[in-house]
Design a protein around this motif. Structure first.
Motif, PDB file in Angstrom:
ATOM      1  N   ARG A  69      16.171 -22.453  12.842  1.00 10.03           N
ATOM      2  CA  ARG A  69      15.234 -23.581  12.812  1.00 10.03           C
ATOM      3  C   ARG A  69      15.763 -24.798  12.050  1.00 10.03           C
ATOM      4  O   ARG A  69      15.594 -25.939  12.528  1.00 10.03           O
ATOM      5  CB  ARG A  69      13.879 -23.150  12.231  1.00 10.03           C
ATOM      6  CG  ARG A  69      12.841 -24.260  12.266  1.00 10.03           C
ATOM      7  CD  ARG A  69      11.488 -23.793  11.770  1.00 10.03           C
ATOM      8  NE  ARG A  69      10.840 -22.920  12.728  1.00 10.03           N
ATOM      9  CZ  ARG A  69      10.149 -23.341  13.789  1.00 10.03           C
ATOM     10  NH1 ARG A  69      10.047 -24.644  14.034  1.00 10.03           N
ATOM     11  NH2 ARG A  69       9.568 -22.480  14.588  1.00 10.03           N
ATOM     12  N   PRO A  70      16.387 -24.642  10.875  1.00 12.14           N
ATOM     13  CA  PRO A  70      16.909 -25.833  10.204  1.00 12.14           C
ATOM     14  C   PRO A  70      17.912 -26.610  11.067  1.00 12.14           C
ATOM     15  O   PRO A  70      17.919 -27.857  11.049  1.00 12.14           O
ATOM     16  CB  PRO A  70      17.569 -25.266   8.939  1.00 12.14           C
ATOM     17  CG  PRO A  70      16.816 -24.008   8.670  1.00 12.14           C
ATOM     18  CD  PRO A  70      16.531 -23.440  10.019  1.00 12.14           C
ATOM     19  N   GLU A  71      18.752 -25.908  11.810  1.00 10.32           N
ATOM     20  CA  GLU A  71      19.687 -26.592  12.699  1.00 10.32           C
ATOM     21  C   GLU A  71      18.934 -27.327  13.801  1.00 10.32           C
ATOM     22  O   GLU A  71      19.285 -28.454  14.168  1.00 10.32           O
ATOM     23  CB  GLU A  71      20.667 -25.589  13.300  1.00 10.32           C
ATOM     24  CG  GLU A  71      21.614 -24.972  12.285  1.00 10.32           C
ATOM     25  CD  GLU A  71      22.625 -24.050  12.942  1.00 10.32           C
ATOM     26  OE1 GLU A  71      22.525 -23.829  14.176  1.00 10.32           O
ATOM     27  OE2 GLU A  71      23.505 -23.562  12.232  1.00 10.32           O
ATOM     28  N   TYR A  72      17.907 -26.677  14.337  1.00 13.51           N
ATOM     29  CA  TYR A  72      17.084 -27.330  15.355  1.00 13.51           C
ATOM     30  C   TYR A  72      16.453 -28.599  14.792  1.00 13.51           C
ATOM     31  O   TYR A  72      16.457 -29.656  15.443  1.00 13.51           O
ATOM     32  CB  TYR A  72      15.998 -26.361  15.833  1.00 13.51           C
ATOM     33  CG  TYR A  72      14.878 -27.015  16.600  1.00 13.51           C
ATOM     34  CD1 TYR A  72      15.003 -27.286  17.961  1.00 13.51           C
ATOM     35  CD2 TYR A  72      13.686 -27.375  15.958  1.00 13.51           C
ATOM     36  CE1 TYR A  72      13.965 -27.893  18.667  1.00 13.51           C
ATOM     37  CE2 TYR A  72      12.652 -27.980  16.650  1.00 13.51           C
ATOM     38  CZ  TYR A  72      12.798 -28.239  18.008  1.00 13.51           C
ATOM     39  OH  TYR A  72      11.778 -28.853  18.697  1.00 13.51           O
ATOM     40  N   GLU A  73      15.891 -28.507  13.603  1.00  8.36           N
ATOM     41  CA  GLU A  73      15.208 -29.653  13.005  1.00  8.36           C
ATOM     42  C   GLU A  73      16.172 -30.791  12.700  1.00  8.36           C
ATOM     43  O   GLU A  73      15.778 -31.967  12.696  1.00  8.36           O
ATOM     44  CB  GLU A  73      14.466 -29.216  11.741  1.00  8.36           C
ATOM     45  CG  GLU A  73      13.292 -28.280  12.041  1.00  8.36           C
ATOM     46  CD  GLU A  73      12.646 -27.704  10.803  1.00  8.36           C
ATOM     47  OE1 GLU A  73      13.282 -27.802   9.712  1.00  8.36           O
ATOM     48  OE2 GLU A  73      11.540 -27.151  10.908  1.00  8.36           O
ATOM     49  N   ALA A  74      17.434 -30.459  12.474  1.00  5.95           N
ATOM     50  CA  ALA A  74      18.428 -31.498  12.197  1.00  5.95           C
ATOM     51  C   ALA A  74      18.846 -32.235  13.460  1.00  5.95           C
ATOM     52  O   ALA A  74      19.312 -33.382  13.388  1.00  5.95           O
ATOM     53  CB  ALA A  74      19.649 -30.886  11.529  1.00  5.95           C
ATOM     54  N   GLY A  75      18.695 -31.603  14.605  1.00  7.53           N
ATOM     55  CA  GLY A  75      19.070 -32.260  15.857  1.00  7.53           C
ATOM     56  C   GLY A  75      19.022 -31.315  17.036  1.00  7.53           C
ATOM     57  O   GLY A  75      19.651 -30.256  17.001  1.00  7.53           O
TER      58      GLY A  75
END
Length: 278
Positions: free
Chosen positions: A35-41
């Motif tokens: 999820r953090p990677e998704y939220e970053a882009g």
């Protein structure tokens, strides 16, 4: 319907009046969370789906990634905007294994128009595709899962298929041979299974080899369109990727979702080692 879609095709379809639903399935075995990677882009419009929480049930005697509760899976898909009559494209940020798991589950539960982005997020950015950190707010979809549309194997089914057809082991060769086993109770393979690492189905850029090359590879392993074919892996994730590769080659195959994590946990089940099916 092709099982995969190129980045350029996705860009074209995303600009249409009725674009496909996009699902981002970023996941790595052992973490970190996607999820953090998704939220970053992420690809504009894509909704994040958690593999461990939404594409699998709790780990236990049925394996590390058993089938999810069907009602819960359907609810997650509807929240993401998945509709029965709307195309779906899934992708991840790595080898395509996580995306293939979602692809397989949607097919197994009856969705007829779902594809995997060939090469994943890297292919999208390499083609000039933009990323965004903006979270979408999709309208709820109407997809109602109806299990059974695609092949599913239980442990005993997999053992029987290895005797009468072709059972492919999608894990790395050293795990199949029993030389190493970093995760499960014991190394080795289901007696009669053929080693067919799914990593060999893709090129260095992570995209699938052309369909004729995949068909030739599987034929050399005994798997053809005239043969009953099953696949397993460690926990039903990379095995879904092999089922996807077989679909690209035009070969239908069933998936043993419990895979080696379920099989090897039962000390009563036989284990073969070495390079031969056994």
């Amino acid at each position: 319907m092709n099982a995969i879609i190129t980045a350029s095709e996705l860009a074209s379809e995303s600009a249409a009046a009725q674009p496909p639903v996009l699902l981002d399935i970023r996941w790595q075995l052992g973490g970190p969370p996607g999820r953090p990677e998704y939220e970053a882009g992420h690809i504009p419009g894509a909704v994040y789906i958690d593999l461990d929480g939404e594409l699998a049930g709790p780990a236990g005697e049925r394996g590390r990634h058993p089938l999810p509760d069907v009602a819960a899976f359907g609810a997650a898909m509807r929240r993401a905007g998945v509709g029965a009559d709307r195309a779906v494209v899934v992708y991840d940020g790595g080898q395509g294994w996580a995306a293939a798991r979602c692809w397989w589950l949607l097919r197994w539960t009856g969705h007829t128009d779902v594809r995997v982005l060939d090469g994943g997020l890297a292919a999208w950015t390499a083609s000039g595709g933009a990323l965004t950190a903006e979270a979408p707010a999709p309208e709820a979809g109407d997809f109602e899962p109806e299990p059974g549309a695609a092949g599913l194997l239980a442990a005993d089914d997999a053992a029987a298929l290895a005797r009468r057809g072709v059972l492919l082991d999608a894990r790395a060769g050293e795990r199949y041979r029993g030389e190493v086993e970093p995760i499960d109770r014991v190394g080795g393979h289901i007696p009669g299974a053929v080693s067919a690492p799914t990593a060999e189905n893709v090129a260095e850029n992570g995209r699938f080899h052309p369909a004729p090359e995949l068909a030739a590879r599987f034929a050399s392993l005994g798997a053809t369109g005239e043969t009953e074919v099953g696949v397993y892996c460690g926990s039903g994730v990379s095995g879904a990727h092999e089922v996807l590769a077989l679909a690209v080659a035009g070969i239908p195959a069933a998936l043993y979702v419990g895979s080696w994590s379920e099989w090897s946990a039962d000390i009563a089940r036989p284990v073969a080692t070495g390079a031969e099916p056994g």
